[in-house]
Design a protein around this motif. Structure first.
Motif, PDB file in Angstrom:
ATOM      1  N   THR A  76      40.132  29.544  40.335  1.00 43.90           N
ATOM      2  CA  THR A  76      40.864  28.799  39.317  1.00 43.90           C
ATOM      3  C   THR A  76      40.256  27.413  39.150  1.00 43.90           C
ATOM      4  OG1 THR A  76      42.801  30.024  40.044  1.00 43.90           O
ATOM      5  CG2 THR A  76      43.188  28.164  38.579  1.00 43.90           C
ATOM      6  N   ASN A  77      39.861  26.802  40.259  1.00 43.84           N
ATOM      7  CA  ASN A  77      39.165  25.510  40.180  1.00 43.84           C
ATOM      8  C   ASN A  77      37.937  25.617  39.279  1.00 43.84           C
ATOM      9  OD1 ASN A  77      40.827  24.010  41.796  1.00 43.84           O
ATOM     10  ND2 ASN A  77      39.567  24.175  43.642  1.00 43.84           N
ATOM     11  N   LEU A  78      37.133  26.657  39.510  1.00 42.13           N
ATOM     12  CA  LEU A  78      35.904  26.840  38.725  1.00 42.13           C
ATOM     13  C   LEU A  78      36.227  27.021  37.248  1.00 42.13           C
ATOM     14  CD1 LEU A  78      33.578  29.213  40.778  1.00 42.13           C
ATOM     15  CD2 LEU A  78      33.171  26.856  40.140  1.00 42.13           C
ATOM     16  N   LEU A  79      37.183  27.907  36.977  1.00 40.54           N
ATOM     17  CA  LEU A  79      37.502  28.215  35.583  1.00 40.54           C
ATOM     18  C   LEU A  79      37.966  26.952  34.856  1.00 40.54           C
ATOM     19  CD1 LEU A  79      37.759  30.297  33.378  1.00 40.54           C
ATOM     20  CD2 LEU A  79      40.100  30.714  34.081  1.00 40.54           C
ATOM     21  N   LEU A  80      38.927  26.250  35.467  1.00 43.39           N
ATOM     22  CA  LEU A  80      39.462  25.061  34.800  1.00 43.39           C
ATOM     23  C   LEU A  80      38.380  23.979  34.679  1.00 43.39           C
ATOM     24  CD1 LEU A  80      43.051  24.917  36.316  1.00 43.39           C
ATOM     25  CD2 LEU A  80      42.362  25.621  34.033  1.00 43.39           C
ATOM     26  N   SER A  81      37.485  23.898  35.672  1.00 41.32           N
ATOM     27  CA  SER A  81      36.415  22.895  35.596  1.00 41.32           C
ATOM     28  C   SER A  81      35.476  23.203  34.441  1.00 41.32           C
ATOM     29  CB  SER A  81      35.609  22.859  36.893  1.00 41.32           C
ATOM     30  OG  SER A  81      36.430  22.435  37.953  1.00 41.32           O
ATOM     31  N   ILE A  82      35.159  24.485  34.259  1.00 41.14           N
ATOM     32  CA  ILE A  82      34.213  24.833  33.194  1.00 41.14           C
ATOM     33  C   ILE A  82      34.858  24.624  31.827  1.00 41.14           C
ATOM     34  CG2 ILE A  82      32.861  26.696  32.157  1.00 41.14           C
ATOM     35  CD1 ILE A  82      32.466  27.836  34.961  1.00 41.14           C
ATOM     36  N   VAL A  83      36.103  25.124  31.658  1.00 36.70           N
ATOM     37  CA  VAL A  83      36.686  25.024  30.317  1.00 36.70           C
ATOM     38  C   VAL A  83      37.057  23.579  29.961  1.00 36.70           C
ATOM     39  CG1 VAL A  83      37.540  27.393  30.270  1.00 36.70           C
ATOM     40  CG2 VAL A  83      39.044  25.571  31.055  1.00 36.70           C
ATOM     41  N   THR A  84      37.178  22.700  30.941  1.00 38.17           N
ATOM     42  CA  THR A  84      37.441  21.296  30.600  1.00 38.17           C
ATOM     43  C   THR A  84      36.152  20.481  30.669  1.00 38.17           C
ATOM     44  OG1 THR A  84      37.929  20.766  32.898  1.00 38.17           O
ATOM     45  CG2 THR A  84      39.793  21.360  31.516  1.00 38.17           C
ATOM     46  N   TRP A 134      40.160  17.082  39.921  1.00 42.14           N
ATOM     47  CA  TRP A 134      41.397  17.617  40.500  1.00 42.14           C
ATOM     48  C   TRP A 134      41.067  18.792  41.421  1.00 42.14           C
ATOM     49  CZ3 TRP A 134      41.335  14.805  36.150  1.00 42.14           C
ATOM     50  CH2 TRP A 134      42.349  13.874  35.979  1.00 42.14           C
ATOM     51  N   ALA A 135      40.027  19.540  41.049  1.00 36.05           N
ATOM     52  CA  ALA A 135      39.593  20.666  41.881  1.00 36.05           C
ATOM     53  C   ALA A 135      39.149  20.160  43.244  1.00 36.05           C
ATOM     54  CB  ALA A 135      38.455  21.417  41.189  1.00 36.05           C
ATOM     55  N   LYS A 136      38.471  19.014  43.244  1.00 39.64           N
ATOM     56  CA  LYS A 136      38.022  18.446  44.509  1.00 39.64           C
ATOM     57  C   LYS A 136      39.235  18.100  45.387  1.00 39.64           C
ATOM     58  CE  LYS A 136      36.310  14.426  46.716  1.00 39.64           C
ATOM     59  NZ  LYS A 136      34.993  13.922  47.019  1.00 39.64           N
ATOM     60  N   VAL A 193      23.767  18.301  38.683  1.00 37.84           N
ATOM     61  CA  VAL A 193      25.121  17.737  38.633  1.00 37.84           C
ATOM     62  C   VAL A 193      26.155  18.852  38.642  1.00 37.84           C
ATOM     63  CG1 VAL A 193      26.730  16.435  37.202  1.00 37.84           C
ATOM     64  CG2 VAL A 193      24.397  15.622  37.492  1.00 37.84           C
ATOM     65  N   LEU A 194      25.887  19.918  37.876  1.00 37.79           N
ATOM     66  CA  LEU A 194      26.843  21.030  37.816  1.00 37.79           C
ATOM     67  C   LEU A 194      27.035  21.662  39.189  1.00 37.79           C
ATOM     68  CD1 LEU A 194      26.115  23.007  34.538  1.00 37.79           C
ATOM     69  CD2 LEU A 194      28.138  21.703  35.154  1.00 37.79           C
ATOM     70  N   VAL A 195      25.922  21.901  39.881  1.00 38.49           N
ATOM     71  CA  VAL A 195      26.023  22.505  41.211  1.00 38.49           C
ATOM     72  C   VAL A 195      26.845  21.608  42.122  1.00 38.49           C
ATOM     73  CG1 VAL A 195      24.725  23.135  43.285  1.00 38.49           C
ATOM     74  CG2 VAL A 195      23.936  23.883  41.045  1.00 38.49           C
ATOM     75  N   ALA A 196      26.587  20.294  42.035  1.00 40.67           N
ATOM     76  CA  ALA A 196      27.314  19.362  42.897  1.00 40.67           C
ATOM     77  C   ALA A 196      28.798  19.333  42.540  1.00 40.67           C
ATOM     78  CB  ALA A 196      26.718  17.965  42.786  1.00 40.67           C
ATOM     79  N   LEU A 197      29.104  19.332  41.241  1.00 36.58           N
ATOM     80  CA  LEU A 197      30.499  19.204  40.822  1.00 36.58           C
ATOM     81  C   LEU A 197      31.269  20.505  40.997  1.00 36.58           C
ATOM     82  CD1 LEU A 197      30.521  16.982  37.629  1.00 36.58           C
ATOM     83  CD2 LEU A 197      30.920  16.365  39.991  1.00 36.58           C
ATOM     84  N   LEU A 198      30.670  21.624  40.619  1.00 33.81           N
ATOM     85  CA  LEU A 198      31.417  22.879  40.617  1.00 33.81           C
ATOM     86  C   LEU A 198      31.484  23.492  42.006  1.00 33.81           C
ATOM     87  CD1 LEU A 198      30.328  24.545  37.278  1.00 33.81           C
ATOM     88  CD2 LEU A 198      32.272  23.082  37.764  1.00 33.81           C
ATOM     89  N   ALA A 199      30.354  23.551  42.677  1.00 38.79           N
ATOM     90  CA  ALA A 199      30.355  24.206  43.985  1.00 38.79           C
ATOM     91  C   ALA A 199      30.975  23.297  45.041  1.00 38.79           C
ATOM     92  CB  ALA A 199      28.945  24.595  44.383  1.00 38.79           C
ATOM     93  N   GLY A 200      30.839  21.987  44.860  1.00 35.49           N
ATOM     94  CA  GLY A 200      31.442  21.067  45.810  1.00 35.49           C
ATOM     95  C   GLY A 200      30.825  21.222  47.181  1.00 35.49           C
ATOM     96  N   ASP A 201      31.649  21.120  48.207  1.00 36.34           N
ATOM     97  CA  ASP A 201      31.141  21.259  49.565  1.00 36.34           C
ATOM     98  C   ASP A 201      30.899  22.735  49.842  1.00 36.34           C
ATOM     99  OD1 ASP A 201      31.527  18.533  49.965  1.00 36.34           O
ATOM    100  OD2 ASP A 201      33.640  18.880  50.436  1.00 36.34           O
ATOM    101  N   THR A 202      29.654  23.134  49.835  1.00 35.37           N
ATOM    102  CA  THR A 202      29.378  24.521  50.164  1.00 35.37           C
ATOM    103  C   THR A 202      29.125  24.612  51.659  1.00 35.37           C
ATOM    104  OG1 THR A 202      27.117  24.086  49.542  1.00 35.37           O
ATOM    105  CG2 THR A 202      28.480  25.218  47.930  1.00 35.37           C
ATOM    106  N   VAL A 203      28.551  25.697  52.083  1.00 36.29           N
ATOM    107  CA  VAL A 203      28.254  25.863  53.505  1.00 36.29           C
ATOM    108  C   VAL A 203      26.759  25.653  53.699  1.00 36.29           C
ATOM    109  CG1 VAL A 203      30.220  27.284  54.107  1.00 36.29           C
ATOM    110  CG2 VAL A 203      28.264  28.336  53.040  1.00 36.29           C
ATOM    111  N   PRO A 204      26.310  25.420  54.938  1.00 33.58           N
ATOM    112  CA  PRO A 204      24.884  25.142  55.147  1.00 33.58           C
ATOM    113  C   PRO A 204      24.011  26.227  54.510  1.00 33.58           C
ATOM    114  CG  PRO A 204      26.099  24.944  57.213  1.00 33.58           C
ATOM    115  CD  PRO A 204      27.072  25.384  56.177  1.00 33.58           C
TER     116      PRO A 204
END
Lengths: 354, 347
Positions: free
Chosen positions: A28-36, A43-45, B256-267
């Motif tokens: 849901t975080n991903l979906l809302l992040s992409i569509v916004t 907020w997802a963070k 930027v997208l990878v950093a913002l969307l994936a956030g804290d990933t694993v090693p």
């Protein structure tokens, strides 16, 4: 209370997050992040941090993360605009150099802000953490000392790393109770040598087969063009070295250091911590996690994250030196989201090793 | 357990932490009309406030619900139903419903996959195109100046070409520019630079602001004006179609997208994603090369040069250097490029 006044009996860290549940939140975080177009990612963070903090328990009480999405968003906008302006302006040769010097002075200040923000926005039970470090300490331990180790060919790196961990831990507190950290240098050198040993071992295994081919073709730059297969073999070897040698070496180093830092840390001078993560177990988790995530095009990422959090929690303990009911908070300090967003975008990992 | 008395009185069981303290007490949250109070088991009131002043945190997975009073008292409960009954639904209830591990989640997954694909396939190009359009011209010129300085400091030697060879290349460059649409020509600061670039072989490089660098080796190996015109027109194509800037923003956007969307990933994961992205961005690069070829052949033809000159160049490259597998390369195979040009000029 269950956990009152039982000095010396270790209390386990517990992680109660569930893969399925986290998968839904993450999706849901991903979906809302992409569509916004990225706006919701702030907020997802917050939801992500809250999920992992709130599911981590010590002595029946969980952690929490208190920043709001709006704070994170504002910080990110400031940083984004700053980076764009800087990168455009710094293309002008002389100005670029001046800006670089300015940034070098600004970085310690930003680091302190980031540490302070993260600490002030984190709590355990109803008590906020705090960070009181000064920019000068950050300058010395994050920039100057690591730079100076260059002149020892990194042989003194463990000393610089210990200084940095000391600076970070000794300036943290839970409410009014200070954290303290010190450890003999041996632990840091052991981590350093173990990581180095792994790199050398994997370099021999992955790169050595190519050295022969390279040497026999020395002084013949056209050799690659005549045999493209050779270039591919070389690339495969280099990638194998990066993914099996360099990156796992980082995992090994962090595992040893985590144990050293936990085992050398006290809270309020009475409570101690214990960590017994095993480097090989962590490498196994990291490699199988990476495989699972790549083979499922990312869908298994939540599973991988929960698995890692569980492992860390299962290998962390608090050894109380008295009642855990007596922590008292101080007045919250004023902080801004600027430092946090900077740390977030630059990917600097300066959190507590929890 | 919670019990609901009429419409206005609610009691929620949970535990309370006094403001700023780590000690928790079994407690009850009592909502009576507009008043809220945290009452301990011995009957004493720990804290109270107006009901509207209570901060009710959104529901998140199965974690305990947190309610914070203005004085900092924290009330925690697992009884989500009672809290929902007392405070009703909010926007976050909808988010929480979407997040739940429920067959409906399949829809969310499908939407994410579709959205991520659309973002990668179209969104990035749109964002990059918008960013290119918004970049002020002086900033682009600054990139040229900075890049040229970096090249001069690191790999380039001053050109050793004689004045005659330079003048001939300059004339070809000017004639090509003359065949450009005047509006397009005015939009860029076109300049030709000569450098000795030992590592690059016979080559030419286009910088986004309009600077074209020609290597000595190319000029000496190919004095033929048709070949030089073909290569220069190709580089002009990169500049006019703004491939360099576009690619710069594209890779920036992905990072930027990878950093913002994936956030804290694993090693390891982030490294794999970024490496994979390099391979994927090569597709974009090969597309740009093909576009610049088409543009260049057309421009050379309009300026009165033989477009087959570029074919002779590619044939030489293929014979001398061979080709790496195309999926690993930033450029399409030279043979394919010659073929495409032959098709374009109908030869």
């Amino acid at each position: 209370m269950d956990y009152e006044n039982r000095p010396g009996r270790p209390v386990d860290f517990e992680f109660r997050g569930q893969t399925g549940e986290w998968f839904g939140i993450w999706m849901t975080n991903l979906l809302l992040s992409i569509v916004t177009i990225g706006i919701y990612s702030a907020w997802a963070k917050v939801r992500t941090k809250k999920y992992f903090y709130q599911n981590t328990y010590v002595a029946g009480r969980n952690f929490d993360y208190h920043a709001t999405g709006l704070q994170i968003l504002i910080g990110r906008i400031i940083v984004f605009v700053g980076i764009v302006v800087l990168s455009l302006v710094s293309a002008i040769p002389v100005v670029g150099l001046l800006i670089l010097i300015g940034l070098l002075l600004l970085v310690p200040w930003l680091l302190v802000r980031a540490l302070r923000f993260n600490a002030a926005m984190s709590s355990w039970a109803n008590v906020r953490f705090g960070f009181d470090g000064k920019p000068m300490g950050a300058f010395l331990t994050f920039l100057l000392y690591p730079f100076l180790t260059l002149f020892t060919l990194y042989a003194a790196f463990p000393f610089a790393d210990r200084a940095r961990r000391r600076y970070v831990m000794n300036n943290h507190r839970l409410g009014a109770a200070p954290f303290g950290f010190d450890a003999p240098i041996g632990g840091f050198y052991m981590a350093f040598l173990a990581a180095m040993g792994w790199v050398v071992l994997l370099a021999i295994l992955t790169l050595a087969p190519m050295v022969g081919t390279l040497l026999s073709n020395m002084g013949d730059p056209a050799a690659f063009e005549r045999d493209p297969q050779m270039a591919i073999r070389l690339m495969v070897g280099i990638y194998a070295f990066i993914f099996l040698g360099l990156l796992p070496a980082g995992v090994i180093y962090n595992a040893f250091i985590r144990n050293t830092v936990f085992n050398g840390t006290t809270l309020d001078g009475r409570h101690r911590f214990h960590s017994d993560v095993r480097p090989m177990a962590l490498i196994w988790i990291a490699v199988t996690n990476a495989l699972a995530v790549v083979l499922t095009l990312g869908l298994m990422l939540p599973w991988a994250q929960i698995r890692l959090a569980r492992y860390y929690a299962a290998h962390s303990r608090l050894i109380p030196g008295g009642s855990l009911d007596e922590f008292v908070g101080t007045l919250p300090a004023r902080t801004s989201a600027l430092g946090d967003a900077y740390a977030d975008i630059e990917g600097i990992d300066i959190g507590l090793p929890v | 357990m919670a019990a609901t008395y009429g419409q206005t009185v609610h009691r929620v069981r949970g535990r309370a932490f006094p403001a700023g303290q780590s000690r928790s007490h079994p407690a009850e949250l009592r909502l009576d009309g507009s008043a809220a109070a945290v009452v301990l088991d011995d009957g004493s009131t720990l804290a109270g406030c107006d009901r509207t002043a209570l901060k009710v945190e959104p529901r998140l997975g199965a974690t305990p619900r947190r309610l914070v009073l203005p004085d900092g008292t924290l009330f925690e409960t697992e009884d989500h139903d009672a809290v929902d009954a007392a405070f009703g639904r909010s926007g976050w209830s909808v988010v929480h419903a979407a997040e739940r591990f429920h067959p409906r989640l399949v829809l969310v997954v499908a939407a994410v996959v579709a959205a991520a694909w659309a973002l990668w396939r179209f969104g990035l190009d749109l964002i990059a195109a918008a960013a290119v359009a918004m970049t002020p011209a002086p900033a682009v010129d600054a990139i040229d100046i900075g890049t040229l300085q970096t090249i001069d400091l690191s790999i380039a030697e001053p050109s050793t070409l004689d004045a005659e060879a330079r003048a001939s290349s300059e004339a070809i460059f000017a004639r090509l520019l003359g065949s450009l649409d005047p509006e397009v020509r005015a939009a860029h600061d076109f300049r030709l630079e000569f450098r000795d670039l030992p590592g690059l072989g016979p080559n030419a490089v286009a910088l986004p602001g309009g600077t074209v660098i020609l290597t000595d080796e190319l000029v000496t190996l190919f004095p033929d004006p048709d070949v030089q015109a073909g290569v220069l027109a190709h580089e002009i194509g990169h500049i006019v179609e703004q491939h360099g800037l576009h690619q710069l923003y594209r890779s920036l956007g992905i990072a930027v997208l990878v950093a913002l969307l994936a956030g804290d990933t694993v090693p390891l994961i982030e490294d794999i994603v970024l490496e994979g992205n390099v391979l994927l961005s090569l597709t974009f690069s090969r597309r740009s090369e093909a576009e610049a070829d088409t543009f260049g052949v057309d421009l050379a033809q309009r300026a009165g040069y033989d477009p087959a000159g570029l074919i002779r160049f590619f044939d030489y490259i293929e014979d001398t250097f061979g080709d790496a597998p195309s999926w690993l390369s930033s450029h399409p195979a030279s043979g394919e490029r010659s073929e495409a040009i032959r098709r374009q000029i109908g030869q």
